[in-house]
Design an enzyme around this catalytic site. Structure first.
Site, PDB file in Angstrom:
ATOM      1  N   TYR A 243       0.826  -1.201   0.000  1.00  0.00           N
ATOM      2  CA  TYR A 243       0.000   0.000   0.000  1.00  0.00           C
ATOM      3  C   TYR A 243       0.865   1.258   0.000  1.00  0.00           C
ATOM      4  O   TYR A 243       1.544   1.571   0.983  1.00  0.00           O
ATOM      5  CB  TYR A 243      -0.936   0.014   1.200  1.00  0.00           C
ATOM      6  CG  TYR A 243      -1.840  -1.183   1.307  1.00  0.00           C
ATOM      7  CD1 TYR A 243      -2.116  -1.990   0.204  1.00  0.00           C
ATOM      8  CD2 TYR A 243      -2.422  -1.527   2.525  1.00  0.00           C
ATOM      9  CE1 TYR A 243      -2.949  -3.084   0.307  1.00  0.00           C
ATOM     10  CE2 TYR A 243      -3.271  -2.623   2.629  1.00  0.00           C
ATOM     11  CZ  TYR A 243      -3.517  -3.407   1.531  1.00  0.00           C
ATOM     12  OH  TYR A 243      -4.335  -4.496   1.643  1.00  0.00           O
TER      13      TYR A 243
ATOM     14  N   HIS B  76       0.453 -11.931   1.191  1.00  0.00           N
ATOM     15  CA  HIS B  76      -0.521 -11.099   0.479  1.00  0.00           C
ATOM     16  C   HIS B  76      -1.052 -11.789  -0.785  1.00  0.00           C
ATOM     17  O   HIS B  76      -2.239 -11.719  -1.104  1.00  0.00           O
ATOM     18  CB  HIS B  76       0.131  -9.769   0.120  1.00  0.00           C
ATOM     19  CG  HIS B  76      -0.822  -8.657  -0.105  1.00  0.00           C
ATOM     20  ND1 HIS B  76      -0.450  -7.335  -0.090  1.00  0.00           N
ATOM     21  CD2 HIS B  76      -2.148  -8.639  -0.367  1.00  0.00           C
ATOM     22  CE1 HIS B  76      -1.498  -6.565  -0.324  1.00  0.00           C
ATOM     23  NE2 HIS B  76      -2.542  -7.328  -0.507  1.00  0.00           N
TER      24      HIS B  76
ATOM     25  N   SER C 248     -13.169  -5.229   1.685  1.00  0.00           N
ATOM     26  CA  SER C 248     -14.189  -4.626   0.813  1.00  0.00           C
ATOM     27  C   SER C 248     -15.597  -5.109   1.160  1.00  0.00           C
ATOM     28  O   SER C 248     -16.380  -5.472   0.287  1.00  0.00           O
ATOM     29  CB  SER C 248     -13.881  -4.905  -0.668  1.00  0.00           C
ATOM     30  OG  SER C 248     -12.655  -4.333  -1.037  1.00  0.00           O
ATOM     31  N   PRO C 249     -15.968  -5.104   2.448  1.00  0.00           N
ATOM     32  CA  PRO C 249     -17.293  -5.600   2.844  1.00  0.00           C
ATOM     33  C   PRO C 249     -18.432  -4.675   2.425  1.00  0.00           C
ATOM     34  O   PRO C 249     -19.601  -5.070   2.484  1.00  0.00           O
ATOM     35  CB  PRO C 249     -17.183  -5.686   4.373  1.00  0.00           C
ATOM     36  CG  PRO C 249     -16.189  -4.627   4.723  1.00  0.00           C
ATOM     37  CD  PRO C 249     -15.184  -4.642   3.606  1.00  0.00           C
TER      38      PRO C 249
ATOM     39  N   ARG D  84     -16.608  -2.188  -2.194  1.00  0.00           N
ATOM     40  CA  ARG D  84     -15.792  -1.099  -2.742  1.00  0.00           C
ATOM     41  C   ARG D  84     -16.606   0.183  -2.921  1.00  0.00           C
ATOM     42  O   ARG D  84     -16.429   0.939  -3.871  1.00  0.00           O
ATOM     43  CB  ARG D  84     -15.128  -1.533  -4.046  1.00  0.00           C
ATOM     44  CG  ARG D  84     -14.215  -2.752  -3.870  1.00  0.00           C
ATOM     45  CD  ARG D  84     -13.447  -3.082  -5.121  1.00  0.00           C
ATOM     46  NE  ARG D  84     -12.684  -4.319  -4.979  1.00  0.00           N
ATOM     47  CZ  ARG D  84     -11.446  -4.410  -4.486  1.00  0.00           C
ATOM     48  NH1 ARG D  84     -10.850  -3.323  -4.051  1.00  0.00           N
ATOM     49  NH2 ARG D  84     -10.823  -5.572  -4.404  1.00  0.00           N
ATOM     50  N   GLY D  85     -17.530   0.404  -1.989  1.00  0.00           N
ATOM     51  CA  GLY D  85     -18.329   1.619  -1.992  1.00  0.00           C
ATOM     52  C   GLY D  85     -19.702   1.466  -2.606  1.00  0.00           C
ATOM     53  O   GLY D  85     -20.593   2.282  -2.324  1.00  0.00           O
ATOM     54  N   PHE D  86     -19.914   0.441  -3.400  1.00  0.00           N
ATOM     55  CA  PHE D  86     -21.219   0.267  -4.055  1.00  0.00           C
ATOM     56  C   PHE D  86     -22.344   0.204  -3.034  1.00  0.00           C
ATOM     57  O   PHE D  86     -23.381   0.873  -3.188  1.00  0.00           O
ATOM     58  CB  PHE D  86     -21.206  -0.996  -4.917  1.00  0.00           C
ATOM     59  CG  PHE D  86     -22.547  -1.352  -5.491  1.00  0.00           C
ATOM     60  CD1 PHE D  86     -23.100  -0.597  -6.512  1.00  0.00           C
ATOM     61  CD2 PHE D  86     -23.271  -2.443  -5.006  1.00  0.00           C
ATOM     62  CE1 PHE D  86     -24.348  -0.918  -7.043  1.00  0.00           C
ATOM     63  CE2 PHE D  86     -24.509  -2.770  -5.532  1.00  0.00           C
ATOM     64  CZ  PHE D  86     -25.056  -2.006  -6.551  1.00  0.00           C
TER      65      PHE D  86
END
Length: 328
Positions: A55, A121, A200-201, A204-206
């Protein structure tokens, strides 16, 4: 904050994915704002912080180290190796010598003498998983790492790794619109006593309900490369959102809270690590730990958003080739 077990640790059921404070979702927030968010997370009861060497090519670990080193005893620190930056490029390297070198670098950036949970990872297919995990067992014996995790692997790979050294946690994407872990990994984790950590629960913003126009995403936003966020596919997926938002309204919670409550309902061995750069969203996320969902609500959600109703894959072909997860 409710807690759940991760190897030898009790960690907050909702942790913090730190990635987007440095990486992947367009321009990261200014240093001062990022540090304020990390401190607020700790104040709100989050005790599970997730970062990685990849990251920001080390910048995220440095940020976490600068900000939270003085409070090191208050939280479970997770980072990752085996995927890092070399000359501005992502490189997967699971060779034992590289993993041990990466551990030393992460310790320096994080300003700590130990990493609580150190993930591989990505599995480097050129190196047997047994060799990579065996190498990570060395810093465990040395006290530099307390538990080993894996990211984006299948149930079969998890079992092979676990036979070499106990795997405390397996991390992969999981939400109403990404259900791949239900094929085998969730059950394998349950059987082995391995925590399942959902990244990403909020899809990813959706599932936050705020992203209605993907043309507003920055040029370097990772989602631009993801099939589900391609304009034609996203337009179809948006048709699912109004019904979903209506269910959240019935329950008097935010859409993001509903997404997190659903993930936590999947089992007592499941934790969620949503990421955000906004303190308001962080506070909303923390409150989701107290939301219980009825069987009828769960059924409505799963009928609305599932593998058959979502359009587009979660990764493009290149990214998909780099993971070992089961696919529908």
């Amino acid at each position: 904050m409710k807690t759940r077990r991760v190897g030898p640790f009790e960690a907050s059921a909702i942790g913090l994915g730190c990635m987007n404070l440095s990486h992947a979702y367009g321009t990261p927030p200014p240093e001062e704002a990022a540090q304020a968010l990390l401190r607020e997370a700790l104040d709100l009861g989050i005790t599970f912080f997730d970062t990685a060497a990849l990251y920001g090519f080390g910048a995220n670990e440095e940020l976490v180290g600068r900000t939270l080193a003085a409070d090191r005893e208050k939280f479970v620190l997770a980072s990752k190796c085996g995927l890092h930056g070399v000359d501005g490029q992502r490189v997967v390297d699971g060779r034992p010598a590289t993993l041990k070198w990466s551990c030393e670098q992460s310790l320096k950036r994080l300003r700590t003498d130990r990493i609580d949970l150190f993930y591989l990872h990505r599995w480097d297919r050129n190196v047997p998983i047994e060799d990579s995990v065996g190498a990570l067992a060395d810093p465990v014996r040395e006290g530099k790492v307390r538990a080993i995790g894996l990211s984006e692997v299948s149930a079969a790979t998890l079992r092979r790794a676990h036979a070499v050294h106990p795997i405390a946690a397996l991390q992969t994407e999981y939400s109403l619109w990404t259900r791949n872990p239900e094929i085998a990994v969730l059950q394998a984790c349950r059987e082995l006593g391995t925590a399942f950590v959902a990244f990403s629960p909020v899809a990813r913003g959706f599932l936050g309900g705020e992203l209605r126009d993907v043309s507003t995403l920055e040029a370097k936003d990772l989602r631009r490369s993801m099939p589900r966020f391609e304009p034609a596919n996203y337009a179809v997926n948006l048709k699912l959102l109004d019904g979903y938002v209506a269910i959240a309204a019935e329950l008097q919670c935010t859409p993001a809270q509903l997404a997190l409550a659903w993930v936590l309902s999947r089992g007592e061995h499941v934790l969620a690590i949503p990421g955000t750069s906004k303190i308001a969203h962080l506070r909303d996320n923390v409150a989701a730990a107290d939301i219980g969902l009825s069987a009828s609500t769960l059924a409505r959600l799963e009928a609305l958003i599932n593998v058959r109703t979502v359009t587009g894959g979660r990764y493009d072909a290149a990214a998909q080739a780099g993971v070992d997860t089961e696919e529908f």
